[in-house]
Motif scaffolding. Structure first.
Motif, PDB file in Angstrom:
ATOM      1  N   UNK A 231       0.829  -1.207   0.000  1.00 57.01           N
ATOM      2  CA  UNK A 231       0.000   0.000   0.000  1.00 57.01           C
ATOM      3  C   UNK A 231       0.864   1.259   0.000  1.00 57.01           C
ATOM      4  N   UNK A 232       1.908   1.260   0.835  1.00 58.00           N
ATOM      5  CA  UNK A 232       2.800   2.425   0.894  1.00 58.00           C
ATOM      6  C   UNK A 232       3.549   2.594  -0.424  1.00 58.00           C
ATOM      7  N   UNK A 233       3.982   1.482  -1.008  1.00 59.76           N
ATOM      8  CA  UNK A 233       4.680   1.559  -2.300  1.00 59.76           C
ATOM      9  C   UNK A 233       3.766   2.094  -3.384  1.00 59.76           C
ATOM     10  N   UNK A 234       2.503   1.657  -3.367  1.00 62.71           N
ATOM     11  CA  UNK A 234       1.543   2.127  -4.368  1.00 62.71           C
ATOM     12  C   UNK A 234       1.320   3.628  -4.250  1.00 62.71           C
ATOM     13  N   UNK A 235       1.236   4.133  -3.015  1.00 62.76           N
ATOM     14  CA  UNK A 235       1.058   5.572  -2.819  1.00 62.76           C
ATOM     15  C   UNK A 235       2.242   6.348  -3.380  1.00 62.76           C
ATOM     16  N   UNK A 236       3.436   5.869  -3.133  1.00 66.85           N
ATOM     17  CA  UNK A 236       4.626   6.566  -3.639  1.00 66.85           C
ATOM     18  C   UNK A 236       4.703   6.540  -5.155  1.00 66.85           C
ATOM     19  N   UNK A 237       4.177   5.487  -5.749  1.00 67.03           N
ATOM     20  CA  UNK A 237       4.224   5.344  -7.213  1.00 67.03           C
ATOM     21  C   UNK A 237       2.982   5.917  -7.889  1.00 67.03           C
ATOM     22  N   UNK A 238       2.112   6.565  -7.105  1.00 67.45           N
ATOM     23  CA  UNK A 238       0.899   7.223  -7.635  1.00 67.45           C
ATOM     24  C   UNK A 238       0.015   6.253  -8.413  1.00 67.45           C
ATOM     25  N   UNK A 239      -0.215   5.086  -7.843  1.00 60.25           N
ATOM     26  CA  UNK A 239      -1.115   4.117  -8.460  1.00 60.25           C
ATOM     27  C   UNK A 239      -1.878   3.416  -7.347  1.00 60.25           C
ATOM     28  N   UNK A 240      -2.853   2.579  -7.711  1.00 62.04           N
ATOM     29  CA  UNK A 240      -3.581   1.853  -6.686  1.00 62.04           C
ATOM     30  C   UNK A 240      -2.904   0.504  -6.426  1.00 62.04           C
ATOM     31  N   UNK A 241      -3.190  -0.047  -5.268  1.00 60.24           N
ATOM     32  CA  UNK A 241      -2.485  -1.257  -4.841  1.00 60.24           C
ATOM     33  C   UNK A 241      -2.772  -2.439  -5.772  1.00 60.24           C
ATOM     34  N   UNK A 242      -4.029  -2.565  -6.203  1.00 57.32           N
ATOM     35  CA  UNK A 242      -4.381  -3.696  -7.065  1.00 57.32           C
ATOM     36  C   UNK A 242      -3.611  -3.643  -8.381  1.00 57.32           C
ATOM     37  N   UNK A 243      -3.483  -2.436  -8.932  1.00 57.62           N
ATOM     38  CA  UNK A 243      -2.753  -2.313 -10.199  1.00 57.62           C
ATOM     39  C   UNK A 243      -1.266  -2.582 -10.003  1.00 57.62           C
ATOM     40  N   UNK A 244      -0.708  -2.116  -8.873  1.00 56.38           N
ATOM     41  CA  UNK A 244       0.706  -2.378  -8.585  1.00 56.38           C
ATOM     42  C   UNK A 244       0.948  -3.877  -8.473  1.00 56.38           C
ATOM     43  N   UNK A 245       0.029  -4.595  -7.838  1.00 47.72           N
ATOM     44  CA  UNK A 245       0.161  -6.050  -7.730  1.00 47.72           C
ATOM     45  C   UNK A 245       0.130  -6.723  -9.096  1.00 47.72           C
ATOM     46  N   UNK A 246      -0.757  -6.228  -9.988  1.00 46.83           N
ATOM     47  CA  UNK A 246      -0.843  -6.805 -11.338  1.00 46.83           C
ATOM     48  C   UNK A 246       0.462  -6.585 -12.111  1.00 46.83           C
ATOM     49  N   UNK A 247       0.990  -5.357 -12.017  1.00 49.71           N
ATOM     50  CA  UNK A 247       2.237  -5.054 -12.727  1.00 49.71           C
ATOM     51  C   UNK A 247       3.376  -5.901 -12.165  1.00 49.71           C
ATOM     52  N   UNK A 248       3.433  -6.010 -10.819  1.00 48.54           N
ATOM     53  CA  UNK A 248       4.491  -6.793 -10.180  1.00 48.54           C
ATOM     54  C   UNK A 248       4.409  -8.265 -10.582  1.00 48.54           C
ATOM     55  N   UNK A 249       3.194  -8.773 -10.678  1.00 51.06           N
ATOM     56  CA  UNK A 249       3.022 -10.175 -11.085  1.00 51.06           C
ATOM     57  C   UNK A 249       3.527 -10.378 -12.503  1.00 51.06           C
ATOM     58  N   UNK A 250       3.214  -9.415 -13.392  1.00 53.46           N
ATOM     59  CA  UNK A 250       3.672  -9.516 -14.785  1.00 53.46           C
ATOM     60  C   UNK A 250       5.185  -9.437 -14.873  1.00 53.46           C
ATOM     61  N   UNK A 251       5.793  -8.652 -13.977  1.00 54.89           N
ATOM     62  CA  UNK A 251       7.245  -8.484 -13.988  1.00 54.89           C
ATOM     63  C   UNK A 251       7.962  -9.505 -13.097  1.00 54.89           C
ATOM     64  N   UNK A 252       7.187 -10.435 -12.516  1.00 51.27           N
ATOM     65  CA  UNK A 252       7.741 -11.504 -11.664  1.00 51.27           C
ATOM     66  C   UNK A 252       8.443 -10.950 -10.421  1.00 51.27           C
ATOM     67  N   UNK A 253       7.812  -9.947  -9.798  1.00 53.95           N
ATOM     68  CA  UNK A 253       8.338  -9.368  -8.565  1.00 53.95           C
ATOM     69  C   UNK A 253       7.555  -9.953  -7.396  1.00 53.95           C
ATOM     70  N   UNK A 254       8.255 -10.494  -6.410  1.00 54.63           N
ATOM     71  CA  UNK A 254       7.610 -11.066  -5.240  1.00 54.63           C
ATOM     72  C   UNK A 254       8.255 -10.496  -3.977  1.00 54.63           C
ATOM     73  N   UNK A 255       7.445 -10.406  -2.916  1.00 58.92           N
ATOM     74  CA  UNK A 255       7.954  -9.993  -1.610  1.00 58.92           C
ATOM     75  C   UNK A 255       7.928 -11.216  -0.704  1.00 58.92           C
ATOM     76  N   UNK A 256       9.083 -11.650  -0.275  1.00 58.17           N
ATOM     77  CA  UNK A 256       9.200 -12.817   0.599  1.00 58.17           C
ATOM     78  C   UNK A 256       9.465 -12.343   2.021  1.00 58.17           C
ATOM     79  N   UNK A 257       8.585 -12.750   2.928  1.00 56.77           N
ATOM     80  CA  UNK A 257       8.752 -12.371   4.334  1.00 56.77           C
ATOM     81  C   UNK A 257       9.077 -13.613   5.150  1.00 56.77           C
ATOM     82  N   UNK A 258       9.956 -13.448   6.102  1.00 53.03           N
ATOM     83  CA  UNK A 258      10.352 -14.588   6.935  1.00 53.03           C
ATOM     84  C   UNK A 258      10.218 -14.218   8.403  1.00 53.03           C
ATOM     85  N   UNK A 259       9.977 -15.246   9.219  1.00 56.45           N
ATOM     86  CA  UNK A 259       9.862 -15.052  10.664  1.00 56.45           C
ATOM     87  C   UNK A 259      11.179 -15.466  11.316  1.00 56.45           C
ATOM     88  N   UNK A 260      11.764 -14.552  12.082  1.00 56.01           N
ATOM     89  CA  UNK A 260      13.055 -14.826  12.727  1.00 56.01           C
ATOM     90  C   UNK A 260      12.816 -15.184  14.193  1.00 56.01           C
TER      91      UNK A 260
END
Length: 527
Positions: free
Chosen positions: A498-527
């Motif tokens: 959501x914060x990234x979408x705001x900085x890029x002046x787009x909505x979150x759903x569209x940012x997710x679609x673009x990221x999926x097309x570009x094969x960008x993933x966010x991997x989170x781990x529990x330490x």
């Protein structure tokens, strides 16, 4: 009996009072409805004479927002519009449901289900409808009438406020319309609405609202197929000249030897073949708007004549001694770079400055993030009506397929793709009540990546580029830039979409679609 709680009423009233814009009000209204009444889909539609326009919805496919429902074609909408009170349709009602095939949680035909509609009246005037659907049969039968009346009143007040604030009330048809007789085929089509809610379209609509009420000359520019004619029509309809004519002139189609006659008219006997007096386009547009399409195609000689008419508000028909005064607002359009044309001596600088008092750029479709789906819904509904199809829908994979394309032909190309896809889908599913457009129906939609090199040549004509130059396909380079930028912003925001979408002046759903097309993933781990 199910009753609406006083807490829900207070919550809705506070939410609506603190909402900053109409979209926020509508979203909060639908949220409260779904909290009060268990349902799978709810939609708010505004009433425009014989058409219902969806303005907010939940549980329905997003392309539904682009559709325009002609009331006479939907018996359930007819019944709701003719009623003064909420209507509950029997679970086994034989009346076709306008949302058949459009519910997100249900693919294909709607089974036996619950459906009701609330007509929204304000001062005895129908403003719109609130429709509520549940896939559970008989789900609405125990809801108290008072509950529905309170929801109707709140929804009507919300819609009324929004219509006043945004001036969205339907305008009565003008009795003095002459557009149909004066304009060409493209102006006689149904439509005339700027569809889209992307940031660049919001900016365009704001520009239109700012300048429409003035009498300034306007230059509309943009690529072929972006909808410059539609912007011109919108400017006229929002202007003080809306009751006057809007006359269309395709400057590229004017024969050079007849330009003066076409624009300014002629008298009988002015030249061979002039067997009667004929009014020119300037005279026909008197009191209204003259739209000069493809203004960049006019030869220099004709440009000087138009300049004189604009400067003095006077014209002289061919063969006539005296001049005539005209009151015309000029809107011009071009897909050329007129500044460059002026620099190259192909367009008069003084005419350019006269026309571009307020220049408006119409964005290309690839810039309009998120608008492809809305436009697809709009064209789908138009095509459905033209072909007499009971219901027409498009799948999410097909929407994704359309969204990933660059659309070099812009909105016009999208319209043609939807038309072809509909024909293919109908042929493939002949006899079915719901025709579904799949990705294969839309075609390959592959952008041609033209690779070119520049050869350096010395004064003696000898080539300075002995080896083949490195090519840079535009699409590949653009995607690389997007991938790097999105990845960097996501890292800086610690994976917060959501914060990234705001900085890029787009909505979150569209940012997710673009990221999926570009094969960008966010991997989170529990330490």
């Amino acid at each position: 009996m199910k009753q609406i709680s006083s807490t829900a009423i207070i919550e809705l009233a506070l939410n609506l009072a603190t909402s900053l814009n109409s979209k926020d009000r509508f979203d909060r209204l639908l949220d409260t409805v779904r909290k009060t009444i268990t349902c799978d889909a709810v939609a708010l539609l505004s009433y425009h004479g014989d058409v219902l326009k969806p303005i907010a919805l939940q549980g329905l496919s997003r392309d539904t927002l682009g559709r325009r429902f002609h009331i006479a074609e939907h018996p359930r909408f007819v019944a709701i519009c003719q009623s003064k009170s909420p209507i509950r349709f029997a679970a086994d009602s034989p009346l076709p449901d306008p949302y058949d095939g459009l519910l997100i949680d249900r693919a294909g035909d709607l089974p036996v289900h619950s459906c009701m509609g609330l007509p929204l009246y304000y001062d005895d005037k129908l403003l719109g409808l609130l429709t509520i659907d549940s896939l559970t049969p008989h789900d609405f039968e125990d809801i108290e009438v008072r509950t529905l009346e309170v929801i109707s009143a709140m929804a009507a007040a919300t819609l009324h406020t929004a219509l006043l604030l945004e001036q969205l009330e339907s305008r009565a048809d003008h009795s003095q319309r002459v557009v149909a007789e004066l304009t060409e085929g493209a102006w006689k089509r149904d439509g005339g609405e700027l569809i889209g809610d992307s940031p660049v379209m919001a900016q365009l609509k704001q520009e239109v609202d700012i300048v429409a009420g003035s009498d300034f000359n306007i230059l509309i520019y943009g690529d072929t197929g972006v909808g410059k004619e539609l912007v011109a029509r919108t400017l006229h309809q929002k202007s003080l000249r809306q009751h006057g004519p809007m006359v269309y002139v395709n400057c590229a189609a004017l024969p050079e030897n007849l330009i003066e006659s076409e624009l300014f008219g002629h008298v009988k006997g002015a030249f061979t073949g002039a067997d009667k007096n004929r009014a020119g386009k300037f005279s026909l547009a008197d009191g209204g708007t003259l739209f000069l399409d493809e203004i960049g195609e006019l030869p220099l000689a004709a440009q000087s004549k138009i300049l004189r008419a604009i400067q003095s508000n006077e014209i002289q028909p061919v063969g006539q001694d005296n001049v005539e005064e005209v009151n015309v607002r000029i809107i011009a359009a071009t897909n050329r770079d007129l500044k460059e044309e002026v620099a190259q001596g192909r367009f008069r600088a003084d005419l350019y400055h006269r026309l571009s008092v307020y220049p408006i750029r119409v964005p290309s479709l690839y810039e309009r993030v998120g608008d492809v789906q809305l436009l697809a819904g709009y064209f789908i509904e138009q095509t459905r009506r033209k072909l007499g199809i009971t219901q027409l829908k498009i799948t999410e994979p097909a929407i994704a397929h359309l969204t990933q394309y660059d659309w070099p032909g812009n909105v016009r190309e999208l319209e043609h793709v939807v038309s072809r896809a509909t024909l293919k889908a109908r042929a493939r599913q002949r006899g079915k009540a719901i025709i579904v457009i799949e990705p294969a129906d839309c075609g390959a939609l592959i952008c041609t990546e033209t690779e070119s090199t520049i050869e350096l040549v010395a004064d003696n004509g000898v080539s300075l580029s002995a080896d083949k130059q490195t090519n840079f396909p535009l699409k590949v380079e653009t995607e690389n830039f997007q991938r790097q930028l999105i990845s960097r912003v996501l890292k800086e925001e610690e994976g917060n979409w959501a914060a990234a979408a705001r900085r890029l002046s787009t909505d979150r759903a569209n940012l997710n679609r673009i990221a999926k097309r570009l094969h960008i993933k966010v991997l989170k781990s529990v330490v």
